[in-house]
Design a protein around this motif. Structure first.
Motif, mmCIF file in Angstrom:
data_model
loop_
_atom_site.group_PDB
_atom_site.id
_atom_site.type_symbol
_atom_site.label_atom_id
_atom_site.label_comp_id
_atom_site.label_asym_id
_atom_site.label_seq_id
_atom_site.Cartn_x
_atom_site.Cartn_y
_atom_site.Cartn_z
ATOM 1 N N THR A 163 -33.777 -9.205 11.461
ATOM 2 C CA THR A 163 -33.864 -8.673 12.818
ATOM 3 C C THR A 163 -32.470 -8.657 13.448
ATOM 4 O O THR A 163 -31.515 -9.228 12.902
ATOM 5 N N VAL A 164 -32.355 -8.026 14.609
ATOM 6 C CA VAL A 164 -31.121 -8.040 15.392
ATOM 7 C C VAL A 164 -31.386 -8.828 16.663
ATOM 8 O O VAL A 164 -32.323 -8.528 17.414
ATOM 9 N N ASP A 165 -30.577 -9.867 16.893
ATOM 10 C CA ASP A 165 -30.763 -10.744 18.045
ATOM 11 C C ASP A 165 -29.572 -10.663 18.985
ATOM 12 O O ASP A 165 -28.457 -10.291 18.591
ATOM 13 N N ASP A 166 -29.811 -11.057 20.254
ATOM 14 C CA ASP A 166 -28.737 -11.193 21.238
ATOM 15 C C ASP A 166 -28.240 -12.639 21.221
ATOM 16 O O ASP A 166 -29.041 -13.565 21.390
ATOM 17 N N TYR A 167 -26.949 -12.834 21.016
ATOM 18 C CA TYR A 167 -26.333 -14.151 21.107
ATOM 19 C C TYR A 167 -25.549 -14.191 22.420
ATOM 20 O O TYR A 167 -24.700 -13.340 22.672
ATOM 21 N N HIS A 168 -25.819 -15.202 23.231
ATOM 22 C CA HIS A 168 -25.237 -15.304 24.564
ATOM 23 C C HIS A 168 -24.507 -16.644 24.686
ATOM 24 O O HIS A 168 -25.090 -17.694 24.397
ATOM 25 N N PHE A 169 -23.240 -16.608 25.108
ATOM 26 C CA PHE A 169 -22.434 -17.814 25.282
ATOM 27 C C PHE A 169 -21.743 -17.786 26.633
ATOM 28 O O PHE A 169 -21.512 -16.719 27.205
ATOM 29 N N ARG A 170 -21.421 -18.979 27.131
ATOM 30 C CA ARG A 170 -20.811 -19.106 28.455
ATOM 31 C C ARG A 170 -19.758 -20.211 28.448
ATOM 32 O O ARG A 170 -19.979 -21.297 27.886
ATOM 33 N N VAL A 171 -18.624 -19.929 29.083
ATOM 34 C CA VAL A 171 -17.609 -20.962 29.293
ATOM 35 C C VAL A 171 -18.073 -21.869 30.420
ATOM 36 O O VAL A 171 -18.448 -21.399 31.497
ATOM 37 N N VAL A 172 -18.045 -23.191 30.171
ATOM 38 C CA VAL A 172 -18.522 -24.131 31.196
ATOM 39 C C VAL A 172 -17.413 -25.015 31.746
ATOM 40 O O VAL A 172 -17.645 -25.772 32.688
ATOM 41 N N GLY A 173 -16.201 -24.945 31.187
ATOM 42 C CA GLY A 173 -15.117 -25.756 31.713
ATOM 43 C C GLY A 173 -14.044 -26.043 30.680
ATOM 44 O O GLY A 173 -13.947 -25.359 29.655
ATOM 45 N N GLU A 174 -13.245 -27.056 30.966
ATOM 46 C CA GLU A 174 -12.192 -27.483 30.061
ATOM 47 C C GLU A 174 -12.325 -28.976 29.816
ATOM 48 O O GLU A 174 -12.841 -29.722 30.658
ATOM 49 N N LYS A 175 -11.851 -29.414 28.662
ATOM 50 C CA LYS A 175 -11.979 -30.821 28.317
ATOM 51 C C LYS A 175 -10.894 -31.219 27.332
ATOM 52 O O LYS A 175 -10.449 -30.402 26.525
ATOM 53 N N ARG A 176 -10.466 -32.459 27.413
ATOM 54 C CA ARG A 176 -9.534 -33.016 26.441
ATOM 55 C C ARG A 176 -10.356 -33.547 25.269
ATOM 56 O O ARG A 176 -11.236 -34.394 25.446
ATOM 57 N N VAL A 177 -10.094 -33.036 24.065
ATOM 58 C CA VAL A 177 -10.887 -33.395 22.895
ATOM 59 C C VAL A 177 -10.017 -34.147 21.895
ATOM 60 O O VAL A 177 -8.912 -33.710 21.561
ATOM 61 N N THR A 178 -10.521 -35.275 21.428
ATOM 62 C CA THR A 178 -9.819 -36.071 20.420
ATOM 63 C C THR A 178 -10.379 -35.757 19.043
ATOM 64 O O THR A 178 -11.599 -35.773 18.837
ATOM 65 N N THR A 179 -9.497 -35.455 18.089
ATOM 66 C CA THR A 179 -9.891 -35.159 16.716
ATOM 67 C C THR A 179 -9.071 -36.035 15.768
ATOM 68 O O THR A 179 -8.245 -36.838 16.199
ATOM 69 N N ARG A 180 -9.262 -35.825 14.471
ATOM 70 C CA ARG A 180 -8.509 -36.596 13.488
ATOM 71 C C ARG A 180 -7.055 -36.163 13.377
ATOM 72 O O ARG A 180 -6.256 -36.837 12.735
ATOM 73 N N VAL A 181 -6.717 -35.005 13.972
ATOM 74 C CA VAL A 181 -5.316 -34.557 13.951
ATOM 75 C C VAL A 181 -4.728 -34.554 15.350
ATOM 76 O O VAL A 181 -3.774 -33.831 15.637
#
Length: 246
Positions: A163-181
């Motif tokens: 089938t063909v679906d609608d994918y919907h996304f929204r920006v909700v803000g900014e954040k400081r993200v900690t990763t392994r690098v």
């Protein structure tokens, strides 16, 4: 591994401005590789996921996503072109091996015939090919490009199974993200679902690094939590390194 764990990625992964159903004018594609640590809460065994984009000699591109958890292995791969400001998928392949029933799906995008054909769960697929249509990996590139263009909300038309679906996304803000690098300033994006939906998907992209995905979390309908976190990456051959915590 359940298909639900894949980036709707990036789960892709996940997709998000204008409310147009066309994808944004495509910026120049840049090759990248990224690996992620994959975790499930309440489960002691972890896995990893890998995502990459590479150029082909004929001007097309390969977009690849693989994930491994327990004894399961999942692979998604698309070939695509960037034509006249639009991303155009050419082929999509999905393969799952391990826990549960193994499965292989394939789609071919015949732009000259305006049809999508292939196989999904052993069923034949034959769909009209509308302008701007994407597959379940190429919409992730469109998402990154739309974020780079400063859009706040995006819709994509995506071939999902038969089938063909609608994918919907929204920006909700900014954040400081900690990763392994290291740490990254990131744009936080959510997958927009129906008001009564229990599944939740949140993604974080790093503007300073071509909007590379640095973290993704997903909550399933049964309350299970999944997460992938960046552990290594390079963009156009340049290593991705975040800031070190003070």
């Amino acid at each position: 591994m359940s298909r639900r764990f894949v980036l709707p990625l990036a789960l892709i992964t996940a997709s998000l401005g204008s409310l147009s159903l066309q994808n944004a004018s495509a910026a120049q594609l840049v090759p990248f590789t990224a690996s992620y640590a994959a975790e499930m809460k309440k489960v002691p065994v972890n896995g990893e996921a890998n995502h990459s984009l590479s150029a082909n000699a004929d001007g097309s591109w390969n977009l690849n996503f693989t994930a491994g958890l327990f004894v399961a292995r999942l692979t998604e791969e698309s070939t695509l072109r960037a034509d006249n400001g639009q991303l155009r998928p050419l082929t999509y392949r999905y393969d799952r091996r391990g826990l549960g029933r193994s499965r292989s799906d394939k789609l071919d995008f015949h732009w000259d015939q305006s049809r999508v054909s292939g196989k999904y769960k052993d069923r034949s697929v034959d769909l009209p090919l509308e302008s701007g249509l994407l597959d379940k990996t190429t919409y992730q590139l469109a998402l990154q490009q739309d974020l780079a263009a400063g859009k706040q909300e995006m819709h994509y038309r995506v071939v999902d199974g038969d089938t063909v679906d609608d994918y919907h996304f929204r920006v909700v803000g900014e954040k400081r993200v900690t990763t392994r690098v290291g740490q990254f300033n990131a744009v936080e994006v959510e997958r927009v679902r129906d008001a009564d939906a229990k599944r939740q998907t949140t993604l974080w992209f790093a503007p300073d690094w071509q909007y590379l995905l640095v973290r993704l979390t997903q909550v399933e309908t049964d309350g299970q939590h999944y997460q992938i976190m960046l552990k290594e990456a390079s963009i156009d051959g340049q290593p991705v390194i975040g800031e070190q915590p003070k």
